[in-house]
Every structure is written in C-alpha cells, then in structure tokens.
Design a protein around this motif. Structure first.
Motif, PDB file in Angstrom:
ATOM      1  N   GLN A 207       2.271   1.804  -3.414  1.00  0.00           N
ATOM      2  CA  GLN A 207       1.111   1.992  -4.302  1.00  0.00           C
ATOM      3  C   GLN A 207       0.779   3.352  -4.236  1.00  0.00           C
ATOM      4  O   GLN A 207       0.416   4.316  -5.286  1.00  0.00           O
ATOM      5  CB  GLN A 207       0.152   1.139  -4.048  1.00  0.00           C
ATOM      6  CG  GLN A 207       0.210  -0.269  -4.712  1.00  0.00           C
ATOM      7  CD  GLN A 207      -1.136  -1.199  -4.199  1.00  0.00           C
ATOM      8  OE1 GLN A 207      -1.501  -1.181  -3.296  1.00  0.00           O
ATOM      9  NE2 GLN A 207      -1.233  -2.156  -5.018  1.00  0.00           N
TER      10      GLN A 207
ATOM     11  N   VAL B 219      -5.402   4.199  -1.557  1.00  0.00           N
ATOM     12  CA  VAL B 219      -4.681   3.748  -2.855  1.00  0.00           C
ATOM     13  C   VAL B 219      -5.908   4.062  -4.003  1.00  0.00           C
ATOM     14  O   VAL B 219      -5.778   4.511  -4.950  1.00  0.00           O
ATOM     15  CB  VAL B 219      -4.228   2.469  -2.856  1.00  0.00           C
ATOM     16  CG1 VAL B 219      -4.058   1.632  -4.371  1.00  0.00           C
ATOM     17  CG2 VAL B 219      -3.150   1.899  -1.962  1.00  0.00           C
TER      18      VAL B 219
ATOM     19  N   GLU C  88       0.849  -1.147  -0.002  1.00  0.00           N
ATOM     20  CA  GLU C  88       0.152   0.127  -0.008  1.00  0.00           C
ATOM     21  C   GLU C  88       1.166   1.410  -0.046  1.00  0.00           C
ATOM     22  O   GLU C  88       0.664   2.328  -0.622  1.00  0.00           O
ATOM     23  CB  GLU C  88      -0.723  -0.052   1.159  1.00  0.00           C
ATOM     24  CG  GLU C  88      -1.703   1.313   1.316  1.00  0.00           C
ATOM     25  CD  GLU C  88      -2.795   1.228   2.613  1.00  0.00           C
ATOM     26  OE1 GLU C  88      -3.099   2.236   2.899  1.00  0.00           O
ATOM     27  OE2 GLU C  88      -2.907   0.139   3.152  1.00  0.00           O
TER      28      GLU C  88
END
Length: 343
Positions: A236, A277, A233
């Motif tokens: 990302q 995200v 995460e």
C-alpha cells in the motif's frame, strides 16, 4: 583475468561468481553511508534463492486478476534443480571486464541459481553511478530486462531489483521505460503481496519521480487503486508513492480522476489504517482536492460510473465525513494533513 571479449564457459563461471561475490559487502557499506544523503535509494530486499524450473502461466493463484475474474487456476509445481557451489572471495571492486563477463554469463548459463546470483551481484553493482553507466553501455539493461519474462519468479524479482537500481540513472530511464508495459503486467498477474509486485512497484516509483515518464502510467491508475484496497501495508505504501507522484503533476489529473476506482478506497480513510499508509493517502487526496474542474467537466465526470472523481471528489462521496472523523486521530501529523484538506 584474460581477454574480456572471450565468452566465459560455464566451467569457469563459478570462479567468476566467487570473484565478484564480495561486491555485496561493498554494496552494503555503500548503502549504509549513503542512506541519509540519498533518501530516494531503494534498499534491496533479501530474497531466498531456490533453483526451480516452472512453466510460465498467464494467471497465478492469488493474483489481482485472479481475484477479480474468479477463474480457477491450476498452480504449477516447481521442480528443484541442483545448485552449484559458489566460491566466495572479496575483491576491492568490480572492473568493466567483470561486468561484461557477468552479462555474458547471464545470457549463456542455464542454471537458475547461478543466474540469480549474477543478477544480485549486478544489482548491487548498479548502486554505483560508474557501474550504472557501464551496464548501459554493455547493453546490460536489455539483457537484464529480458529476464522479466523468465518462468522462475526468483529471477524476475532479482531482475526487477537490478533495474530498480539502474533506474536511479536518468540516462538509463530512457532504456528502461520501454519495459513499463511488462512491469505493469507483472503487477497484474503476480500473486498479491508477492516480492514480484513489490519489486515492480519500486521500479515504477523511481520511474515516476519526475514528470518525464509519468504519462506511461496514465492507463495504470485503476490497477494501482485496485491493488491498494487488497494489499498489505508494505505494498500500500509503495502503491501510494506512485499515486502521489502522478497526482503531483497537473497534466496527469484528467486521466487520474476519470480512472475507474473501487468504492472501498474511501474505507481506507480510517484511524485503524496504518499511519504510514494514511499519511500518503491523505497526500494523494490533498492533490486531488487541489484540482479544480470546470462545472462542465465536473458534470461529465459525474456521469462516469465508478470513476475516481465520483468516489472521492463528488459531493455524494463519503470522503468528507471520513476526513472529519480523522480530525480526532491521535497522530498530530495526520490531524494537520486532514485540516489542510478540509480548509
């Protein structure tokens, strides 16, 4: 402290490090005060410092390139080296001669631990505009960037962190931009989800905030999209910050939609994807949807296999159906973003 033009000897370097070590405390206070005023400031991560000597390799286990190529990679074994004791004192601030001596020590020291501490201190000092200018004037940007090729990962991480803070200065960006190819290489060759990748992405985020240097990243879209589908995460989010910056520039759109993209990108448009995200992913998708190609350009793009246009914008893309499903997402902000895209 004597004539600043004299190159400090290794014997007194530890004393110098002790004198400037307190700068970290000042930096922490500065970041706490300025956080709300400057949302673009990057917070430095605490990276464990370990003296290590490691032979440089072109392909590391777990790297994005290694995963794609499927090649077997032999992992080198680090050898611990003795670290010197650092005398901790707390000065009021760093003066120009301190910065000059630190940069000199960075070039002359062969102790990875000491060099890492110097980079941390320089990185902290680079949170202040006056020091950003001084480090540039002392040729410090090129000295620090030279460590992006150091075999010790810790040194490369701290060099990236220092350059990241220096990059907040517009004049410094003119000197840092020449190292973009090396930074992209670090992203490609480093282990996925490593501090090296994160530091490199943070630097590119700051460099891509304005459209002045975004063209330097037009060949990196495929790399960023590939990283997006395999990283955690934190990476990302950082990767999407760059993609959002690039897609906000209409002049970059032709390069973005032609870039090869993994088909699995659309699978991220899912309620199980982390909200931080997904929100940025929707912003990226919204920027792409706002682009209106001519019928001729669209036909040409449809003939490009695996390009981002076909994966996310073509009528055959799964994106539309996935966006419809996200209209029932429990997060109201995500629902609103989806509705804007579909309207």
């Amino acid at each position: 402290m004597g004539d600043s033009s004299i190159t400090p000897r290794i014997g007194n370097m530890k004393a110098l490090l002790g004198i400037v070590a307190g700068a970290g405390a000042s930096y922490g206070i500065y970041k706490l005060i300025s956080f709300k005023r400057n949302k673009k400031s990057s917070s430095s991560e605490s990276v464990s410092v370990k003296s290590a000597q490691q032979s440089e390799v072109k392909l590391q286990p777990g790297s994005l390139l290694a995963r794609v190529s499927g090649l077997d990679v032999v992992c080198p074994r680090p050898v611990d080296a003795a670290s010197g004791d650092i005398i901790h004192q707390s000065p009021n601030n760093l003066e120009p001669q301190h910065l000059k001596m630190l940069l000199s020590c960075l070039q002359t020291s062969d102790n990875p631990s000491d060099r890492c501490r110097i980079l941390v201190t320089l990185g902290n000092a680079a949170a202040f505009t006056v020091n950003q200018n001084l480090i540039r004037e002392f040729e410090g940007i090129h000295i620090i960037a030279g460590l992006l090729s150091d075999p010790a990962p810790e040194l490369r991480v701290q060099a990236l962190n220092a350059l990241n803070n220096l990059c907040m200065n517009i004049q410094n960006q003119e000197h840092i931009k020449i190292y973009v190819p090396k930074v992209l290489e670090l992203i490609e060759m480093s282990p996925v989800n490593s501090d090296l990748q994160l530091g490199a992405l943070r630097l590119l985020t700051n460099l891509s905030v304005t459209d002045k240097h975004q063209h330097l990243l037009k060949e990196s879209v495929t790399l960023l999209l590939s990283l997006l589908v395999v990283s955690n995460e934190t990476l990302q989010v950082q990767t999407l910050k760059i993609l959002v910056n690039l897609s906000s520039n209409p002049d970059m759109m032709d390069d973005i939609v032609q870039a090869q993209a993994p088909a699995s990108v659309v699978l991220l448009f899912d309620e199980r994807t982390a909200s931080a995200v997904l929100l940025r992913l929707l912003t990226f998708a919204g920027n792409l949807k706002a682009w209106r190609p001519s019928a001729q350009v669209a036909d040409e793009l449809r003939r490009k296999q695996d390009c981002l246009f076909r994966v996310m914008l073509d009528e055959s893309s799964q994106l539309h159906s996935r966006l419809v499903q996200l209209l029932s997402h429990p997060d109201g902000e995500i629902q609103a973003q989806v509705a804007r895209i579909l309207t």
